[in-house]
Design an enzyme around this catalytic site. Structure first.
Site, PDB file in Angstrom:
ATOM      1  N   CYS A   2       0.720  -1.162   0.131  1.00  0.00           N
ATOM      2  CA  CYS A   2       0.037   0.061   0.004  1.00  0.00           C
ATOM      3  C   CYS A   2       0.940   1.125  -0.060  1.00  0.00           C
ATOM      4  O   CYS A   2       2.178   1.131   0.314  1.00  0.00           O
ATOM      5  CB  CYS A   2      -0.703  -0.045   1.159  1.00  0.00           C
ATOM      6  N   ARG A  28       1.457   2.008  -5.861  1.00  0.00           N
ATOM      7  CA  ARG A  28       1.692   0.748  -5.024  1.00  0.00           C
ATOM      8  C   ARG A  28       0.357   0.038  -4.548  1.00  0.00           C
ATOM      9  O   ARG A  28       0.395  -0.925  -3.819  1.00  0.00           O
ATOM     10  CB  ARG A  28       2.266   1.572  -3.765  1.00  0.00           C
ATOM     11  N   TRP A  75      -3.565  -1.699  -1.330  1.00  0.00           N
ATOM     12  CA  TRP A  75      -3.580  -3.113  -2.127  1.00  0.00           C
ATOM     13  C   TRP A  75      -3.918  -4.198  -1.043  1.00  0.00           C
ATOM     14  O   TRP A  75      -2.941  -4.335  -0.413  1.00  0.00           O
ATOM     15  CB  TRP A  75      -2.113  -2.860  -2.731  1.00  0.00           C
ATOM     16  N   ASN A 101       1.128   0.417   5.909  1.00  0.00           N
ATOM     17  CA  ASN A 101       1.453  -0.757   4.776  1.00  0.00           C
ATOM     18  C   ASN A 101       2.263  -1.759   5.317  1.00  0.00           C
ATOM     19  O   ASN A 101       3.288  -1.254   6.221  1.00  0.00           O
ATOM     20  CB  ASN A 101       2.504   0.127   3.631  1.00  0.00           C
ATOM     21  N   GLY A 102       1.944  -2.935   4.960  1.00  0.00           N
ATOM     22  CA  GLY A 102       2.242  -4.141   5.727  1.00  0.00           C
ATOM     23  C   GLY A 102       1.500  -5.196   5.998  1.00  0.00           C
ATOM     24  O   GLY A 102       0.457  -5.221   5.793  1.00  0.00           O
ATOM     25  N   GLU A 484       8.344 -20.131 -21.058  1.00  0.00           N
ATOM     26  CA  GLU A 484       8.307 -18.984 -20.377  1.00  0.00           C
ATOM     27  C   GLU A 484       9.367 -17.899 -20.969  1.00  0.00           C
ATOM     28  O   GLU A 484       9.072 -16.771 -21.135  1.00  0.00           O
ATOM     29  CB  GLU A 484       8.450 -18.772 -18.790  1.00  0.00           C
ATOM     30  N   LYS A 488       9.188 -14.487 -23.023  1.00  0.00           N
ATOM     31  CA  LYS A 488       9.529 -13.042 -22.819  1.00  0.00           C
ATOM     32  C   LYS A 488      10.572 -12.636 -23.857  1.00  0.00           C
ATOM     33  O   LYS A 488      10.314 -11.427 -24.002  1.00  0.00           O
ATOM     34  CB  LYS A 488      10.686 -13.305 -21.617  1.00  0.00           C
ATOM     35  N   GLU A 491       8.061 -11.268 -26.475  1.00  0.00           N
ATOM     36  CA  GLU A 491       7.071  -9.851 -26.314  1.00  0.00           C
ATOM     37  C   GLU A 491       7.896  -8.806 -25.736  1.00  0.00           C
ATOM     38  O   GLU A 491       7.348  -7.678 -25.925  1.00  0.00           O
ATOM     39  CB  GLU A 491       5.968 -10.161 -24.910  1.00  0.00           C
ATOM     40  N   HIS A 507      12.606 -33.572 -34.997  1.00  0.00           N
ATOM     41  CA  HIS A 507      11.547 -33.887 -35.702  1.00  0.00           C
ATOM     42  C   HIS A 507      10.644 -32.761 -36.543  1.00  0.00           C
ATOM     43  O   HIS A 507       9.422 -32.848 -36.980  1.00  0.00           O
ATOM     44  CB  HIS A 507      10.388 -34.696 -34.803  1.00  0.00           C
ATOM     45  N   LYS A 608      -1.306  -5.684 -19.823  1.00  0.00           N
ATOM     46  CA  LYS A 608      -1.227  -6.342 -18.493  1.00  0.00           C
ATOM     47  C   LYS A 608      -2.359  -7.123 -18.146  1.00  0.00           C
ATOM     48  O   LYS A 608      -1.958  -8.474 -17.838  1.00  0.00           O
ATOM     49  CB  LYS A 608      -0.906  -5.256 -17.482  1.00  0.00           C
TER      50      LYS A 608
HETATM   51  C1  G6P Z   1      -1.345 -10.840 -20.361  1.00  0.00           C
HETATM   52  C2  G6P Z   1      -0.241 -10.389 -19.797  1.00  0.00           C
HETATM   53  C3  G6P Z   1       0.878 -11.430 -19.399  1.00  0.00           C
HETATM   54  C4  G6P Z   1       0.148 -12.510 -18.470  1.00  0.00           C
HETATM   55  C5  G6P Z   1      -1.261 -12.842 -18.883  1.00  0.00           C
HETATM   56  C6  G6P Z   1      -2.057 -13.626 -18.025  1.00  0.00           C
HETATM   57  O1  G6P Z   1      -1.175 -11.495 -21.841  1.00  0.00           O
HETATM   58  O2  G6P Z   1       0.564  -9.509 -20.903  1.00  0.00           O
HETATM   59  O3  G6P Z   1       1.905 -11.141 -18.801  1.00  0.00           O
HETATM   60  O4  G6P Z   1       0.952 -13.559 -18.258  1.00  0.00           O
HETATM   61  O5  G6P Z   1      -2.108 -11.783 -19.536  1.00  0.00           O
HETATM   62  O6  G6P Z   1      -2.500 -12.733 -17.047  1.00  0.00           O
HETATM   63  P1  G6P Z   1      -3.070 -13.064 -15.543  1.00  0.00           P
HETATM   64  O7  G6P Z   1      -3.403 -11.618 -14.997  1.00  0.00           O
HETATM   65  O8  G6P Z   1      -4.160 -13.991 -15.691  1.00  0.00           O
HETATM   66  O9  G6P Z   1      -2.028 -13.814 -15.206  1.00  0.00           O
END
Ligand code: G6P
Length: 613
Positions: A2, A28, A75, A101-102, A484, A488, A491, A507, A608
């Site tokens: 927070c 935050r 948060w 916060n904490g 993964e 990265k 993207e 194959h 996001k």
């Molecule tokens: C979007 C984001 C990714 C994330 C995915 C799933 O594509 O760009 O970084 O992994 O959504 O999001 P979530 O919030 O469900 O983990």
């Protein structure tokens, strides 16, 4: 996580400073907002679920005025986002207000004691208890400060708190333990805040508060003490002067705490986020409950999107290795592929950082409608996933701002590894001492990830910036981490990266390999036979980089076209191997992106949280 702010001024209205501070702190926490202002003889409190802008306009905050006050962006950690759980919180008398916060770890026992002593607790937060604790200590103390110190000494866990008392209108009390806190020194005013951006619009003279310190500010002075085992020790004014720093950063730079991008900040934060995930979950009975459901269920379905789906792949692998249960991974948007076969007696592990991804929620609703139980794994308390799940495991990684998930991936793996171990305990596959010894190893994961981050940051980029395409190959665990890693690179670095099981690459994919073609291998200790696949690529002229841990030997000699990068791990433990391996690729993607002049926080065409089908 927070954001808190507390301001007191000599002869100027502090509401504009609090409003601006709230805007600066919104990164935050963004689920609820609130403020308290000492006005006339009492406190004016406004608070609500929602974002800062709607809060400021809904409550016409610019019309409020006062010389002392608090602000908070929340948060959620204890209690879902709601008007009543929003900060500031007050004691029974309504004369003490607090922002925090904490996480207070002994909240349960404190709550029981306070209720027995007649306190009426109205929210589900741990924060409210602190206001009541201060009130509770007041009759035994000779001053408000003494009551404050006595209350703080009863807290276990992490906190940065700011408190105002309507009976002392020109003072803000503060305390810090394992949560950030700074004091901004102004001309005729002083500010206490979670971090520097919240006060940069008003002052650039900063005093960093350390763990175990507490005190108060008035508009013209700061009094600081250290809480030691021997009691309260005053920090001399001359020592305080020496600690004052003048900050040159812009506000934007400061929110990133000196890092040029949120992505880098979040990568580097992983030792803290993993630790928080481990500590927040290891003793949580929810995890045991989820584990008993996993063990007793007929089918285990694991779903999610993007990075969350990738964490689910590792969970399924661990489930098959440790409690020896077979599960089925399904990309959330493809849930129909298995929908008809799912029903009562089945369990769905739905993973989503945001808890709001449309596809994941749709999959959850479809499986639930057929009678399956849902275990949601999310980072956001009060998110749609948390509301629609039967049981929720929180990742507790703190907010992630960068579009590309980094710290939440390792936190997802950590929470799901804990679930794996408790499932094995539940089924009697591991006994308690075996689980305890694995837990001990996991408790050191934050140190492993820290070493890997340091090594990767110092490492030169190996993937040529001109490459248009690369393979990332692995076997066993390595093939899952490769998924993964490739995401990265795609993207963030905008390079076509394809992950493939190394054994399967002959194959088909190997047809594209010619002299100089870059091929990464993620070699994990469960699959030493990857050696042969490295040789196959080398023989076709590929430029090979093998990323492995130092805990086992691979019989491949480094040479001009074969580089071997060893990440520090020190012991052969499959449950720990993701932590030293993934940071290398997160940092590689980041470095290439920046070198190419892109903004890694905002990759093109991506969001996001994807709330569309
Ligand atoms: C979007 C984001 C990714 C994330 C995915 C799933 O594509 O760009 O970084 O992994 O959504 O999001 P979530 O919030 O469900 O983990």
């Amino acid at each position: 996580m927070c954001g808190i702010i507390g301001v007191c001024a000599l002869n100027r209205n502090i509401t504009p400073m609090i409003s601006l501070g709230l805007r600066r702190l919104e990164y935050r926490g963004y689920d609820s907002v609130g403020l308290a202002i000492i006005s006339g003889d009492g406190l004016v409190i406004r608070k609500a679920k929602g974002d800062v802008d709607s809060f400021l306009s809904r409550f016409k905050v610019e019309e409020l005025s006062g010389l002392t006050g608090l602000g908070h962006t929340r948060w959620a950690t204890h209690g879902p986002p709601s008007d009543v759980n929003a900060h500031p919180h007050t004691d029974c008398s309504g004369r003490i207000a607090i922002v925090h916060n904490g996480v207070i770890r002994n909240w349960n026992s404190l709550k029981r004691v306070l209720e027995l002593r007649g306190h009426r607790i109205v929210s589900e937060t741990d924060t409210e208890l602190i206001a009541h604790l201060i009130e509770d200590e007041t009759p035994f103390s000779s001053s408000f400060f003494e009551a404050f110190v006595r209350a703080v000494s009863r807290l276990e866990g992490s906190y940065a708190i700011a408190v105002v008392n309507a009976d002392e209108p020109n003072r803000v009390y503060f305390a810090r333990m394992k949560s950030p806190l700074v004091v901004g020194l102004g001309d005729g005013f002083n500010i206490v805040a979670s971090d520097i951006p919240a006060l940069l619009d008003s002052t650039r003279r900063i005093l960093l508060i350390e763990d175990g310190e507490l005190g108060w500010v008035t508009p013209t002075e700061v009094k600081l003490f250290k809480l030691t085992e021997l009691g309260l020790v005053s920090v001399e004014d001359k020592d305080l002067e020496l600690r004052v720093r003048v900050v040159e950063w812009s506000v934007e730079e400061a929110s990133k705490q000196g890092y040029p991008y949120f992505m880098l900040k979040e990568i580097v934060e992983q030792p803290y986020s993993i630790k928080s995930t481990y500590e927040g979950n290891v003793e949580d009975p929810t995890l045991r409950l989820a584990a008993s459901l996993v063990w007793s269920s007929r089918n285990i379905i694991v779903t999610g999107a993007g990075t969350s789906y990738h964490a689910g792949l590792i969970f399924s692998y661990y489930l098959s290795r440790i409690p020896r249960r077979i599960s089925h991974n399904i990309i959330a948007s493809e849930y129909k592929l298995v929908e008809e076969a799912v029903g009562e007696g089945d369990i769905v592990i739905a993973i989503s950082q945001s808890g709001e991804t449309y596809d994941t929620l749709e999959a959850v609703r479809a499986f639930k409608a057929r009678g399956a139980r849902i275990v949601g794994v999310t980072n956001v308390i009060g998110s749609a996933l948390s509301r629609e799940s039967d049981i929720v495991i929180y990742m507790r990684a703190g907010p992630e701002i960068g579009v590309a998930a980094t710290k939440t991936y390792t936190s997802q793996i950590m929470s799901l590894t804990l679930l794996t171990l408790f499932t094995a305990l539940e089924g009697g596959v591991l006994d308690y001492s075996e689980v305890r010894s694995k837990l001990e190893k996991l408790s050191g994961a934050h140190e492993i990830v820290a070493r890997a981050i340091e090594k990767s940051l110092n490492h030169e980029i190996d993937l040529s910036l001109e490459s248009k395409s690369t393979y990332i190959l692995g076997r066993g665990l390595g093939s899952l981490i490769a998924r993964e890693a490739a995401l990265k690179i795609k993207e963030i670095a905008y390079i076509h990266a394809e992950s493939y099981p190394a054994g399967e690459s002959k194959h088909g994919p190997i047809a594209l390999v010619e002299k100089g073609f870059p091929v990464y291998f993620i070699a994990t200790s469960d699959s030493p036979e990857i050696e042969g696949n490295v040789m196959e690529m080398k023989a076709r002229g590929a430029r090979v980089v093998v990323v492995k841990t130092d805990s086992w030997n691979l019989d491949v000699e480094p040479e001009d076209t074969v580089k071997i990068i060893e990440m520090p791990l020190g012991e052969n433990e499959i449950l720990l191997e993701p932590y030293p391996l993934i940071p290398y690729f997160q940092i590689l993607a980041y470095k290439i992106s920046v070198a190419k002049g892109h903004n890694p926080d905002k990759p093109r065409n991506l969001a996001k949280t994807v709330t569309v089908e």
